[in-house]
Design a protein around this motif. Structure first.
Motif, PDB file in Angstrom:
ATOM      1  N   SER A  67       0.852  -0.925  -0.228  1.00 38.34           N
ATOM      2  CA  SER A  67       0.078  -0.323   0.092  1.00 38.34           C
ATOM      3  C   SER A  67       0.611   1.317   0.042  1.00 38.34           C
ATOM      4  N   ASP A  68       0.394   2.440  -0.599  1.00 34.55           N
ATOM      5  CA  ASP A  68       1.220   3.667  -0.337  1.00 34.55           C
ATOM      6  C   ASP A  68       1.825   3.987   0.648  1.00 34.55           C
ATOM      7  N   ASP A  69       1.090   3.448   2.022  1.00 39.55           N
ATOM      8  CA  ASP A  69       1.171   3.513   3.385  1.00 39.55           C
ATOM      9  C   ASP A  69       2.669   2.940   4.268  1.00 39.55           C
ATOM     10  N   GLN A  70       2.329   2.210   3.457  1.00 42.51           N
ATOM     11  CA  GLN A  70       3.978   0.712   3.408  1.00 42.51           C
ATOM     12  C   GLN A  70       4.857   1.160   2.928  1.00 42.51           C
ATOM     13  N   ARG A 124       5.281   4.737   1.908  1.00 45.32           N
ATOM     14  CA  ARG A 124       6.059   5.734   2.827  1.00 45.32           C
ATOM     15  C   ARG A 124       6.489   5.174   3.925  1.00 45.32           C
ATOM     16  N   ALA A 125       5.756   4.318   4.103  1.00 45.76           N
ATOM     17  CA  ALA A 125       6.740   4.319   6.223  1.00 45.76           C
ATOM     18  C   ALA A 125       8.217   3.415   5.114  1.00 45.76           C
ATOM     19  N   HIS A 184       4.951  14.629   0.090  1.00 47.89           N
ATOM     20  CA  HIS A 184       2.971  13.830   0.559  1.00 47.89           C
ATOM     21  C   HIS A 184       2.359  13.942  -0.189  1.00 47.89           C
ATOM     22  N   ARG A 236       2.267   6.906  -6.847  1.00 47.23           N
ATOM     23  CA  ARG A 236       2.336   5.823  -6.621  1.00 47.23           C
ATOM     24  C   ARG A 236       3.209   5.305  -7.207  1.00 47.23           C
TER      25      ARG A 236
END
Length: 99
Positions: free
Chosen positions: A60-63, A65-66, A78, A82
């Motif tokens: 995912s995008d959050d994964q 980014r992390a 921010h 993708r």
């Protein structure tokens, strides 16, 4: 008399976690580009991102980014799309694998 500290020449940017670890060991951190030819290697900054994949396409995008933030110490912009997140993730993995 001043206390002399060992110098760790590390590729910048340094993640906050890595900086904390080296400072706790008593090292002074200096960018690797300033390393003299005769200086000792302390340890490599680049580490393989451990998420069970070599491609960011399945994350995912959050994964993404992390993982990028953890690996580089800097959060991606921010508004980064993708496609660019996957590209950055894959580039970090390739760099860590020595490709």
């Amino acid at each position: 008399m001043t206390k002399e500290r060992q110098i760790a020449y590390v590729k910048h940017p340094v993640s906050a976690e890595k900086k904390k670890e080296l400072v706790a060991k008593g090292f002074k951190i200096i960018d690797a580009r300033f390393k003299p030819k005769d200086a000792e290697e302390i340890e490599s900054e680049v580490e393989k991102i451990e998420l069970g994949t070599d491609s960011g396409a399945g994350l995912s995008d959050d994964q993404l980014r992390a993982a990028i933030t953890e690996a580089t110490g800097k959060a991606p912009h921010h508004k980064l799309g993708r496609e660019k997140l996957v590209e950055a993730f894959n580039a970090l993995n390739a760099e860590a694998a020595g490709e």
